[in-house]
Design a protein around this motif. Sequence first.
Motif, PDB file in Angstrom:
ATOM      1  N   GLU B 186       0.842  -1.201   0.000  1.00  0.00           N
ATOM      2  CA  GLU B 186       0.000   0.000   0.000  1.00  0.00           C
ATOM      3  C   GLU B 186       0.876   1.250   0.000  1.00  0.00           C
ATOM      4  O   GLU B 186       0.591   2.224  -0.704  1.00  0.00           O
ATOM      5  N   LEU B 187       1.956   1.164   0.776  1.00  0.00           N
ATOM      6  CA  LEU B 187       2.880   2.299   0.837  1.00  0.00           C
ATOM      7  C   LEU B 187       3.461   2.595  -0.547  1.00  0.00           C
ATOM      8  O   LEU B 187       3.574   3.751  -0.966  1.00  0.00           O
ATOM      9  N   MET B 188       3.771   1.519  -1.285  1.00  0.00           N
ATOM     10  CA  MET B 188       4.353   1.715  -2.626  1.00  0.00           C
ATOM     11  C   MET B 188       3.388   2.460  -3.535  1.00  0.00           C
ATOM     12  O   MET B 188       3.799   3.290  -4.362  1.00  0.00           O
ATOM     13  N   GLN B 189       2.097   2.166  -3.389  1.00  0.00           N
ATOM     14  CA  GLN B 189       1.099   2.864  -4.213  1.00  0.00           C
ATOM     15  C   GLN B 189       1.102   4.357  -3.920  1.00  0.00           C
ATOM     16  O   GLN B 189       0.952   5.178  -4.828  1.00  0.00           O
ATOM     17  N   ILE B 190       1.284   4.689  -2.628  1.00  0.00           N
ATOM     18  CA  ILE B 190       1.339   6.112  -2.277  1.00  0.00           C
ATOM     19  C   ILE B 190       2.614   6.743  -2.831  1.00  0.00           C
ATOM     20  O   ILE B 190       2.611   7.834  -3.407  1.00  0.00           O
ATOM     21  N   LEU B 191       3.736   6.009  -2.671  1.00  0.00           N
ATOM     22  CA  LEU B 191       5.036   6.556  -3.074  1.00  0.00           C
ATOM     23  C   LEU B 191       5.122   6.793  -4.571  1.00  0.00           C
ATOM     24  O   LEU B 191       5.839   7.672  -5.031  1.00  0.00           O
ATOM     25  N   LYS B 192       4.372   6.014  -5.336  1.00  0.00           N
ATOM     26  CA  LYS B 192       4.539   6.103  -6.785  1.00  0.00           C
ATOM     27  C   LYS B 192       4.075   7.452  -7.325  1.00  0.00           C
ATOM     28  O   LYS B 192       4.464   7.851  -8.417  1.00  0.00           O
ATOM     29  N   GLN B 193       3.258   8.171  -6.533  1.00  0.00           N
ATOM     30  CA  GLN B 193       2.868   9.516  -6.972  1.00  0.00           C
ATOM     31  C   GLN B 193       4.085  10.443  -7.067  1.00  0.00           C
ATOM     32  O   GLN B 193       4.097  11.382  -7.856  1.00  0.00           O
ATOM     33  N   ASP B 194       5.086  10.185  -6.241  1.00  0.00           N
ATOM     34  CA  ASP B 194       6.252  11.078  -6.233  1.00  0.00           C
ATOM     35  C   ASP B 194       7.520  10.445  -6.788  1.00  0.00           C
ATOM     36  O   ASP B 194       8.478  11.135  -7.086  1.00  0.00           O
ATOM     37  N   TYR B 195       7.526   9.136  -6.871  1.00  0.00           N
ATOM     38  CA  TYR B 195       8.765   8.461  -7.277  1.00  0.00           C
ATOM     39  C   TYR B 195       8.473   7.434  -8.363  1.00  0.00           C
ATOM     40  O   TYR B 195       7.355   6.947  -8.496  1.00  0.00           O
ATOM     41  N   SER B 196       9.524   7.108  -9.105  1.00  0.00           N
ATOM     42  CA  SER B 196       9.421   6.000 -10.049  1.00  0.00           C
ATOM     43  C   SER B 196      10.069   4.797  -9.377  1.00  0.00           C
ATOM     44  O   SER B 196      11.167   4.911  -8.842  1.00  0.00           O
ATOM     45  N   ILE B 197       9.371   3.671  -9.390  1.00  0.00           N
ATOM     46  CA  ILE B 197       9.842   2.528  -8.613  1.00  0.00           C
ATOM     47  C   ILE B 197      10.130   1.340  -9.526  1.00  0.00           C
ATOM     48  O   ILE B 197       9.334   1.011 -10.406  1.00  0.00           O
ATOM     49  N   LEU B 198      11.289   0.713  -9.326  1.00  0.00           N
ATOM     50  CA  LEU B 198      11.551  -0.570  -9.969  1.00  0.00           C
ATOM     51  C   LEU B 198      11.685  -1.606  -8.863  1.00  0.00           C
ATOM     52  O   LEU B 198      12.508  -1.462  -7.963  1.00  0.00           O
ATOM     53  N   ILE B 199      10.858  -2.647  -8.937  1.00  0.00           N
ATOM     54  CA  ILE B 199      10.853  -3.622  -7.864  1.00  0.00           C
ATOM     55  C   ILE B 199      11.113  -5.025  -8.409  1.00  0.00           C
ATOM     56  O   ILE B 199      10.528  -5.444  -9.406  1.00  0.00           O
ATOM     57  N   VAL B 200      12.045  -5.717  -7.755  1.00  0.00           N
ATOM     58  CA  VAL B 200      12.286  -7.121  -8.070  1.00  0.00           C
ATOM     59  C   VAL B 200      11.451  -7.942  -7.108  1.00  0.00           C
ATOM     60  O   VAL B 200      11.420  -7.668  -5.912  1.00  0.00           O
ATOM     61  N   THR B 201      10.748  -8.916  -7.625  1.00  0.00           N
ATOM     62  CA  THR B 201       9.985  -9.759  -6.710  1.00  0.00           C
ATOM     63  C   THR B 201       9.928 -11.203  -7.194  1.00  0.00           C
ATOM     64  O   THR B 201       9.912 -11.489  -8.389  1.00  0.00           O
ATOM     65  N   HIS B 202       9.911 -12.091  -6.220  1.00  0.00           N
ATOM     66  CA  HIS B 202       9.737 -13.509  -6.506  1.00  0.00           C
ATOM     67  C   HIS B 202       8.265 -13.865  -6.604  1.00  0.00           C
ATOM     68  O   HIS B 202       7.893 -14.938  -7.043  1.00  0.00           O
ATOM     69  N   ASN B 203       7.477 -12.884  -6.105  1.00  0.00           N
ATOM     70  CA  ASN B 203       6.082 -13.173  -5.854  1.00  0.00           C
ATOM     71  C   ASN B 203       5.250 -12.594  -6.990  1.00  0.00           C
ATOM     72  O   ASN B 203       5.121 -11.397  -7.139  1.00  0.00           O
ATOM     73  N   MET B 204       4.707 -13.470  -7.831  1.00  0.00           N
ATOM     74  CA  MET B 204       4.014 -12.984  -9.030  1.00  0.00           C
ATOM     75  C   MET B 204       2.738 -12.249  -8.706  1.00  0.00           C
ATOM     76  O   MET B 204       2.386 -11.283  -9.375  1.00  0.00           O
ATOM     77  N   GLN B 205       2.055 -12.699  -7.625  1.00  0.00           N
ATOM     78  CA  GLN B 205       0.842 -11.975  -7.216  1.00  0.00           C
ATOM     79  C   GLN B 205       1.204 -10.535  -6.866  1.00  0.00           C
ATOM     80  O   GLN B 205       0.485  -9.610  -7.188  1.00  0.00           O
TER      81      GLN B 205
END
Lengths: 294, 249
Positions: B186-205
């Motif tokens: 949820e925090l990432m959704q808020i942060l994306k308004q101000d930042y561009s995010i690249l995230i590595v994840t093992h979790n496809m969901q």
Amino acid sequence: MKNLFEFIVEKAIFLSGAASIIFVVLIFIFLLKEGLALFGEVNFFAFLFGQNWYPISDPPQFGILPLIMGSVFVTFGAIVIAVPLGLAAAIYISEVAPHSIRGFLKSGIELLAAIPSIVLGFIGIIFLAPLLKNIFHLGSGLTALAGSIMLAFMALPTIVSIIEDAIVSVPRSYKEGALALGATHWQAIYRVTIPAAASGILAAVMLGIGRVVGETMAVLMITGNAAIMPTSLLQPVRTLTATVAAEMGEAVSGSSHYYSLFAIGIVLFIISFIINIFADIFLHRSKAMKRRKK
Amino acid sequence: MIVKVNKLDFYYGKFQALIDVNLEAKKNEITALIGPSGCGKSTFLRCLNRMNDLIEGTRTTGEIFVEGENILDPNTDLVKLRKKVGMVFQRPNPFPLSVFENIAFGPRVHHLAKGKELEEIVRQSLEAVLLWDKLKDQLSRNALTLSLEAQQRLCIARLIAVKPDILLMDEPCSALDPVSTQRVEELMQILKQDYSILIVTHNMQQAARVSGFTGFFLLGKLIEFDITGRIFTAPRDRRTEDYITGRYG
Ligand SMILES: Nc1ncnc2c1ncn2[C@@H]1O[C@H](COP(=O)(O)OP(=O)(O)OP(=O)(O)O)[C@@H](O)[C@H]1O
Ligand SMILES: [Mg+2]
């Protein structure tokens, strides 16, 4: 047959382990017995806080404060010199030096520990004392400062190797985090690595102090040996250890003078005991961090 | 496009870990990178702030444009680059210092603020990761005593304090429990308004939930890169399909 053999080995090992503890206790009891005998004749506070050490004048005075201050001055000077140097050396070895010369530097520093203290004393008399005499325009270069400098070299190997160990055991992730935030190598070292290694550094300081307080030969040779209250590092002083070493031969067995030297021994014993406890506490904390790393 | 990667090859010694990777990441968007273990996701992420430089014997060729500048240029100022491109690690790695000192670290290193101004940055950064209310009276608490989730949030706050443009996150939730994971998402959704995010994840969901674009890596190659919805519903490549349907493990 085999059982008998194991029995003997087991008991022998137990005995040698127990022996080391028994010896410490025996030494301490002996020290107490001989040292406490002084306090029949001399007031305890007059001993600890008296400002005059005239053990063979009439009447004798057994105030060891000048000797304590002598030890404190020499130790303080040595630590002030050795800790920054040791810290810098440890940082260089663990963080800056290329891999190829790291081992070389480490054995070089260990070699320093192998120099007999009497040799350092000689070097002190022949090179250091005249040098200090000229620099500071003193009557004699044999001063607390000369002792501090030589002892700093003696304490350096201990200090460097313990700090180096502490720095190496700081988790890599701390440094990575700092670098990823745009910190330079130096900023990462002094803002993160050093604070993270603080317990190890304190342990190194404690063990360095222990090493310096207990040293006898070199200080006997180069501190000028004057049992007066020091007011600066540029004065001759006499430490607790040097006093015992210098006067043991001439003190008449069973005299107050003789007992007073043992009482000094008790004071030294207590000082090293306290220092060791602190060093232990800090080393434990440092090890706890090492474990967290895994 | 805030990040543009052209023909990127990366080598650990003789081993080629990234092969001809081409990718574009949009501003104020979350871009997810997925793929099986060892396919080069972390390596790719660490190219973007040149953290791989710290590993001896590595070699990088190609071009990586961050806001129009090729950061593989040997003259790149790494201090500036890493201020602009912040990184959150898989295991939370707060410094063994106080909460305040953790966040003040970046601004101090980059000489951004002092005194009252610095306190203000600390407050804003903690607010941005929703930790302020919890920690405002505990700023001198040792960061290592916080929960893992709070530690990870603190690590994000620590980045925000230097006002980056891009956040790189390498499996930021893998050390967290499901509830904490959801809150960090949820925090990432808020942060994306101000930042561009690249995230590595093992979790496809997780990739499906949080990201707008997804890239699928396999054996050092970027097999497919597209809008997240399309990757998960209508992948063009067989290998992508096999992976998202669980045939790779
Ligand atoms: N420091 C290194 N030295 C040599 N090879 C490395 C190094 N780091 C990673 N590799 C290799 O590079 C390849 C890619 O590794 P990388 O860590 O980028 O994979 P990943 O996709 O992040 O995997 P995971 O999902 O397990 O984190 C792997 O084969 C790995 O063994
Ligand atoms: Mg990885």
